[in-house]
Enzyme design. Structure first.
Site, PDB file in Angstrom:
ATOM      1  N   SER A 164      14.597 -41.458  -2.379  1.00 48.45           N
ATOM      2  CA  SER A 164      14.468 -41.226  -3.812  1.00 48.45           C
ATOM      3  C   SER A 164      12.992 -41.128  -4.214  1.00 48.45           C
ATOM      4  CB  SER A 164      15.210 -42.314  -4.592  1.00 48.45           C
ATOM      5  OG  SER A 164      15.361 -41.959  -5.948  1.00 48.45           O
ATOM      6  N   ASP A 263      24.982 -36.050  -4.989  1.00 50.07           N
ATOM      7  CA  ASP A 263      23.663 -36.469  -5.487  1.00 50.07           C
ATOM      8  C   ASP A 263      23.252 -35.547  -6.636  1.00 50.07           C
ATOM      9  OD1 ASP A 263      21.036 -37.209  -5.914  1.00 50.07           O
ATOM     10  OD2 ASP A 263      20.448 -37.105  -3.805  1.00 50.07           O
TER      11      ASP A 263
END
Length: 322
Positions: A164, A263
């Site tokens: 991330s 995602d």
């Protein structure tokens, strides 16, 4: 009496729902994140050992280092992974329970040394401080500054990796490696860019349908880098923007880009991988996608079947070139 009470009332001046609140007295309330836990010698579940090290006092940079089970080492030198944790640049920690559990599993499966960097967080310290901290941590590793690294680390197999926001840092540190020399001639062999937090001013893929300017990713960048030139097209957040340096400058020879089917940033990761492949970069890039999973699922629960598949993919990437 009433005016005095009114003047001293604590009020929210900025909020990203379910993530963070900032008050008019300057205090920051982080609404996610796990508690800090101590390092351990020979974790009872994995046999992985960890310890904390100070990299710099000014600025304050530290790390939690992880060593594989001593029965796995057998006097062999193993790859070194310099890891940058996620958390949107403003929460989580290398010392948190969630990341301790995750990196213990990561080291147990991959059998590499991990240096998990504790960098400064926004908004108290806005970007680009985190990038500089992680660069300094990588230089500290290259300087062979710790006995675990000297005894067990293979400095011909130094990797950088993160998830991330940490994956965003990996890219930016990787670009810096391409133009600056690390100490002692150490080079970054490979990079893992996992579920990267990349974004841009123009929506791509499902972002146009999901609400680009209302998205959490949009609001987070304004929060952690409020004065960054170019806004969401700053090269730090948009490596494919018009102002970004050419991707052929990546300072490693192997790249693994990971994402998940559900995602919210999937299209950004895939576009990044495709752009690297189309550039004049001379390395080898790979894409790995897990079906039916969401953003950083493997960090939140590293014990699932799909998380184990992902960790095994990391292991293949890190150990293939030994």
């Amino acid at each position: 009496m009433s005016s005095t009470c009114s003047a001293s009332t604590k009020e929210i001046t900025l909020e990203i729902p379910s993530l963070v609140r900032v008050y008019n007295d300057g205090t920051v309330e982080r609404l996610q994140g796990s508690p800090f836990v101590a390092s351990t010698l020979e974790d009872p579940t994995t046999g992985v050992s960890s310890k904390d090290v100070v990299i710099s006092n000014n600025p304050p940079i530290s790390a939690r280092m992880y060593l594989p089970n001593k029965n796995v080492l057998n006097h062999n030198k193993v790859p070194i992974l310099v890891y940058f944790h996620g958390g949107a640049f403003f929460f989580e920690s290398a010392f948190s329970e969630q990341h301790q559990n995750y990196v213990n599993m990561l080291v147990s499966v991959t059998r590499v040394i991990v240096v998990s960097v504790e960098y400064r967080l926004a908004p108290e310290t806005p970007l680009p401080a985190a990038y500089d901290d992680c660069w300094d941590a990588l230089k500290w590793v290259a300087n062979k500054s710790d006995t675990w690294l000297l005894k067990h680390g293979d400095f011909n197999r130094v990797f950088i990796g993160g998830d991330s926001a940490g994956a965003n840092i990996v890219h930016n540190v990787g670009m810096r490696v391409g133009v600056e020399v690390l100490p002692r001639g150490v080079k970054v062999f490979g990079a893992i860019v996992s579920h990267p937090y990349f974004f841009g001013s123009k929506p791509i893929g499902c972002e146009a349908v999901c609400g680009h300017e209302e998205s959490v990713a949009y609001r987070i960048w304004e929060f952690v880098c409020p004065n960054g030139p170019g806004g969401l097209d700053n090269p730090l957040i948009n490596p494919l923007g018009s102002e970004a340096a050419s991707l052929d400058g990546l300072g490693c020879s192997k790249l693994l880009v990971c994402t998940a089917q559900r995602d919210m940033l999937r299209e950004r990761a895939v576009s990044y991988y495709e752009a690297v492949k189309k550039s004049r970069w001379q390395g080898e890039a790979e894409l790995f996608e897990v079906e039916s999973e969401q953003h950083v699922f493997h960090v939140h629960n590293p014990h699932t079947v799909n998380a184990h598949k992902m960790l095994q993919r990391f292991a293949d990437f890190l150990l293939r070139y030994n």
